[in-house]
Design a protein around this motif. Structure first.
Motif, PDB file in Angstrom:
ATOM      1  N   ALA A  46      60.752  35.982  45.098  1.00  0.00           N
ATOM      2  CA  ALA A  46      61.880  35.816  46.023  1.00  0.00           C
ATOM      3  C   ALA A  46      62.375  37.173  46.517  1.00  0.00           C
ATOM      4  O   ALA A  46      62.647  37.350  47.711  1.00  0.00           O
ATOM      5  N   LYS A  47      62.483  38.131  45.614  1.00  0.00           N
ATOM      6  CA  LYS A  47      62.919  39.483  46.007  1.00  0.00           C
ATOM      7  C   LYS A  47      61.875  40.153  46.892  1.00  0.00           C
ATOM      8  O   LYS A  47      62.213  40.777  47.900  1.00  0.00           O
ATOM      9  N   GLN A  48      60.604  40.012  46.532  1.00  0.00           N
ATOM     10  CA  GLN A  48      59.511  40.607  47.296  1.00  0.00           C
ATOM     11  C   GLN A  48      59.479  40.059  48.725  1.00  0.00           C
ATOM     12  O   GLN A  48      59.204  40.802  49.670  1.00  0.00           O
ATOM     13  N   GLU A 106      68.987  37.041  49.604  1.00  0.00           N
ATOM     14  CA  GLU A 106      70.310  37.106  50.242  1.00  0.00           C
ATOM     15  C   GLU A 106      70.630  35.829  51.027  1.00  0.00           C
ATOM     16  O   GLU A 106      71.736  35.297  50.926  1.00  0.00           O
ATOM     17  N   ASP A 107      69.699  35.321  51.811  1.00  0.00           N
ATOM     18  CA  ASP A 107      69.952  34.119  52.611  1.00  0.00           C
ATOM     19  C   ASP A 107      69.784  32.835  51.819  1.00  0.00           C
ATOM     20  O   ASP A 107      70.229  31.773  52.240  1.00  0.00           O
ATOM     21  N   GLY A 108      69.106  32.910  50.701  1.00  0.00           N
ATOM     22  CA  GLY A 108      68.926  31.743  49.838  1.00  0.00           C
ATOM     23  C   GLY A 108      67.549  31.118  49.963  1.00  0.00           C
ATOM     24  O   GLY A 108      66.841  31.297  50.948  1.00  0.00           O
ATOM     25  N   PHE A 126      60.699  27.677  48.664  1.00  0.00           N
ATOM     26  CA  PHE A 126      60.887  27.457  50.094  1.00  0.00           C
ATOM     27  C   PHE A 126      62.009  28.357  50.592  1.00  0.00           C
ATOM     28  O   PHE A 126      63.035  28.490  49.929  1.00  0.00           O
ATOM     29  N   ALA A 127      61.837  28.912  51.789  1.00  0.00           N
ATOM     30  CA  ALA A 127      62.886  29.745  52.378  1.00  0.00           C
ATOM     31  C   ALA A 127      62.582  29.955  53.858  1.00  0.00           C
ATOM     32  O   ALA A 127      61.596  29.461  54.383  1.00  0.00           O
ATOM     33  N   GLY A 128      63.472  30.729  54.497  1.00  0.00           N
ATOM     34  CA  GLY A 128      63.229  31.129  55.873  1.00  0.00           C
ATOM     35  C   GLY A 128      64.010  30.327  56.903  1.00  0.00           C
ATOM     36  O   GLY A 128      63.938  30.625  58.095  1.00  0.00           O
TER      37      GLY A 128
END
Length: 132
Positions: free
Chosen positions: A86-88, A93-95, A118-120
Motif C-alpha cells: 500500500a505504501k509502495q 493517504e487516500d485509502g 483495491f485502490a485508486g
C-alpha cells in the motif's frame, strides 16, 4: 499466544492452482513486492485502478487454513506485506480496501489464500445491506 485450533479449511489445496503456478515461475506475473514469505502482483483482471493480490508462498487454501497452520512469522509477513505494498503504491493517504474471499459463499475462486488490495478511486459500498 493464540492456539492453532481454528479448524480446517473446507477447500482442498490444489498444487496446480494459478497462484501455485505463479509461485513456481510457470506463469509470469507483474510483481509489485516479494520477500521470503510473500508475493504481491497486479491482478490480471483488475476491478479498480489499483488491484494487487498479496499471497503467502506456503500452500494455504484460505484465511482459516492460514490461521490454523501458518507460522507466526508467515502471518506477520503477510500482514506487513499488505502495508508495504500500500505504501509502495502510494494509496495509504487516500485509502484502500483489503479483501479476502473465503469459501463458496465468500466467492473464493482460487484455492490459495490471497488478499486483494483495491485502490485508486472511491470504492463504494462493499456488501449490500441485509434484507429485513
Amino acid at each position: 499466544m493464540f492456539p492453532r485450533d481454528f479448524g480446517e479449511s473446507a477447500m482442498a489445496y490444489d498444487d496446480n492452482n494459478i497462484f501455485a503456478r505463479i509461485l513456481r515461475g510457470e506463469i509470469p506475473c507483474r510483481k509489485v513486492y516479494e520477500d521470503e514469505h510473500t508475493l504481491a502482483f497486479h491482478d490480471i483482471n483488475p476491478q479498480a485502478p489499483v488491484h494487487v493480490l498479496v499471497i503467502p508462498k506456503g500452500p494455504y487454501t484460505d484465511w482459516n487454513d492460514f490461521a490454523a497452520r501458518g507460522s507466526d512469522t508467515e502471518i506477520a509477513a503477510l500482514v506487513r506485506a499488505v502495508d508495504v505494498v500500500a505504501k509502495q503504491l502510494g494509496v495509504v493517504e487516500d485509502g484502500f480496501r483489503v479483501l479476502s474471499n473465503i469459501g463458496v459463499n465468500g466467492h473464493q475462486e482460487v484455492p490459495h489464500l490471497h488478499i486483494h488490495l483495491f485502490a485508486g478511486r472511491r470504492l463504494g459500498r462493499m456488501v449490500p445491506p441485509a434484507e429485513a
